[in-house]
Design a protein around this motif. Structure first.
Motif, short mmCIF file in Angstrom:
data_model
loop_
_atom_site.label_atom_id
_atom_site.label_comp_id
_atom_site.label_asym_id
_atom_site.label_seq_id
_atom_site.Cartn_x
_atom_site.Cartn_y
_atom_site.Cartn_z
N ASN A 154 35.26 -2.95 -23.01
CA ASN A 154 35.36 -1.99 -24.11
C ASN A 154 34.94 -0.62 -23.61
O ASN A 154 33.80 -0.43 -23.17
CB ASN A 154 34.47 -2.42 -25.28
N HIS A 157 37.64 6.40 -24.86
CA HIS A 157 38.47 7.45 -24.29
C HIS A 157 37.98 8.80 -24.81
O HIS A 157 38.00 9.08 -26.01
CB HIS A 157 39.94 7.24 -24.68
N SER A 192 38.33 5.47 -33.34
CA SER A 192 39.63 5.10 -32.78
C SER A 192 39.75 5.39 -31.30
O SER A 192 40.69 4.94 -30.65
CB SER A 192 40.75 5.85 -33.53
N SER A 193 38.78 6.13 -30.75
CA SER A 193 38.82 6.45 -29.32
C SER A 193 38.36 5.27 -28.46
O SER A 193 38.49 5.31 -27.24
CB SER A 193 37.94 7.66 -29.02
N GLU A 194 37.81 4.23 -29.10
CA GLU A 194 37.37 3.05 -28.35
C GLU A 194 38.58 2.21 -27.97
O GLU A 194 39.38 1.82 -28.83
CB GLU A 194 36.38 2.22 -29.17
N LYS A 195 38.72 1.92 -26.70
CA LYS A 195 39.85 1.17 -26.17
C LYS A 195 39.37 -0.06 -25.41
O LYS A 195 38.19 -0.18 -25.08
CB LYS A 195 40.70 2.06 -25.24
N THR A 196 40.29 -0.97 -25.14
CA THR A 196 40.02 -2.14 -24.31
C THR A 196 40.71 -1.98 -22.97
O THR A 196 41.94 -1.84 -22.92
CB THR A 196 40.50 -3.43 -25.00
N TRP A 197 39.92 -1.98 -21.92
CA TRP A 197 40.45 -1.83 -20.57
C TRP A 197 40.51 -3.23 -19.95
O TRP A 197 39.48 -3.87 -19.76
CB TRP A 197 39.56 -0.89 -19.76
#
Length: 508
Positions: A154, A157, A192-197
């Motif tokens: 997690n 961005h 919403s800036s949290e992404k899954t890498w």
């Protein structure tokens, strides 16, 4: 040599040699006389397995010491670490997995093979079993790695606009960032800036992760029970100790009863041997074999207790005095062990189960001990890790004596067969991976920025399909729950003196 610490390498080599010598000493003194001057391959596997398990536990303190070589560097990559710990971790745990799932089963199949068969046939039979296991394990690992062998991190961005480089730096509570803003991009970012890498892990790391899961299940069960029964068993052994020497008539009566029990067990063992030779080795036969084994173990304990209550010979008074001192030593060790066990359970609750942690607790203790003397905290850290392994063995013994479906393999001084040795070594090896992972999590503050943290703290806890077991502290909760239930069991029944079992009969 820069940060290259020659002293650490010398200490590591000396410790490895001492571990090997100590394990050879254990093998020589614990082995059964029937295994003397034979079964060399199983003995080699036992020494190798015990050495790998001990070294793997000691590698975590070594990893902490290795990290200290870069404590004055701006970042970890700015210096040359003394030891390539990540490569060493992967190598030791791949070797661990190979020993547990292939080498030790081969040695056990070979050792327990029909002695009437030739060596070649026994090797062929053992290879057949191990080969089948290898194919199944290889297919399962390959399929799982291909489908879900990925890690999901997690990440957030962040982006910001550019600005002119300031001529002066004036930061205060009202202006914490360049450009006159109160909050930087990291603070003002939306959810919403949290992404899954997502990225694919390496196959060796995936093998270590799956082996850790298997070991964690055993560790949570046996370790949770053992963390309580290890000290309480010693304390209540003192409580149930013989208070005085019995009379000769009492001794003869008890010895006669034990003799009857021994004859019953011999008759049962002969019947099982006859069934084995006739090929009738079903579920009932295996259940009866386990039952006879446990009854034999209990009979040996009863004989030992009877000899303690009625010492004989010219040095009878000395033998009784040593018996009394032995029980006092058990009581003292039990009290010390109880302190360690309570400290472990309290640390798990305070540091792992409560979010955020109430206190670093034992982490701070180790750091303060390091400040007193460089290796004092490291030694205490290693002791707490080894104590967990002892708890696993104690828990396996306790459950093995009370549960029919658990096979017991006792370790006795001068009377341990190689199959019992191999079983316990496999258990220690399998649980040692989980002990390291558990310790690296429980002492994350003390062992931060280590290679073990990278493998067990980031990759393992982000692995797809597995991460939820660690996210919700499943193993820690099971460990503490079983420890509490075992404590209640000993408080209710541990003080009672064991009664001799009645007439033994095979289940029909």
């Amino acid at each position: 040599m820069g940060d290259f610490n020659l002293a650490l390498i010398i200490v590591a080599i000396i410790v490895c040699v001492l571990v090997f010598i100590f394990n050879v000493y254990l093998l020589v003194n614990y082995q059964h006389p029937d295994d003397a001057n034979q079964a060399y391959f199983p003995k080699f596997v036992v020494v190798l397995g015990l050495s790998v398990a001990a070294i793997s536990i000691l590698m975590l303190p070594a990893d902490v010491a290795n990290r200290q070589a870069c404590q004055h560097a701006i970042y970890n990559g700015a210096c040359n670490l003394t030891l390539p710990m990540k490569d060493l971790w992967l190598a030791i745990y791949i070797l661990d997995a190979v020993l547990v799932f292939f080498v030790i089963p081969f040695a056990m199949f070979y050792y327990e093979g029909d002695q009437d068969k030739s060596v070649g046939k026994r090797i062929k039979s053992a290879l057949l079993w191990v080969g089948t296991t290898a194919i199944v394990c290889g297919l399962v690992l390959g399929i799982l790695y291909g489908i879900i062998g990925k890690v999901d991190f997690n990440v957030m961005h962040l982006s910001s606009s550019t600005t002119n480089f300031p001529s002066t730096w004036d930061f205060n509570s009202g202006q914490q960032c360049i450009g006159g803003t109160h909050q930087c991009s990291a603070y003002s970012a939306s959810a919403s800036s949290e992404k899954t890498w997502t990225m694919r892990t390496t196959f060796p790391e995936y093998v270590v992760a799956l082996a850790t899961i298997v070991g964690s299940v055993l560790f949570a069960i046996f370790g949770g029970v053992g963390i309580a029964c290890l000290p309480l068993g010693l304390i209540f052994s003192f409580v149930r100790r013989p208070k005085a020497v019995i009379t000769r008539s009492q001794y003869i009566k008890e010895a006669t009863e034990l003799g009857k029990k021994a004859r019953e067990l011999k008759k049962a063992a002969d019947a099982l041997h006859q069934e084995e030779r006739s090929g009738s080795k079903g579920r009932k036969w295996r259940k009866n074999v386990k039952a006879v084994g446990k009854e034999l173990l209990q009979l040996e304990e009863d004989v030992k207790l009877l000899e303690e209550m009625y010492p004989q010979g010219e040095k009878a008074e000395t033998a009784w005095a040593l018996t009394v001192l032995g029980y006092l030593a058990k009581f003292v060790l039990g009290i010390l062990g109880l302190i360690v066990s309570v400290a472990w359970v309290a640390h798990i609750v305070i540091y792992l189960l409560i979010n955020p942690p109430l206190s670093p607790f034992l982490n701070e203790v180790f750091i303060k001990l390091d400040n007193i003397w460089g290796l004092l905290g490291t030694a205490a850290f290693a002791f707490f890790c080894f104590y967990l392994l002892l708890a696993v063995i104690a828990g396996a013994m306790m459950l093995g004596l009370r549960l029919v479906f658990v096979t017991i393999h006792p370790m006795k001084w001068g009377a341990t067969l190689m199959n019992s040795f191999l079983f316990n070594v496999a258990l220690i090896l399998l649980c040692s991976i989980s002990v390291i992972q558990f310790c690296s999590t429980a002492f994350a503050y003390y062992a931060q920025a280590t290679a073990a943290q990278e493998i067990f703290g980031h990759t393992l806890q982000s692995l797809r399909g597995i991460k939820y077991l660690y996210k919700y502290n499943v193993f820690q909760i099971a460990f503490v729950t079983l420890a509490g239930l075992t404590f209640v069991y000993y408080a209710a029944f541990g003080w009672r003196r064991k009664k001799p079992s009645g007439r033994f009969q095979l289940s029909s």
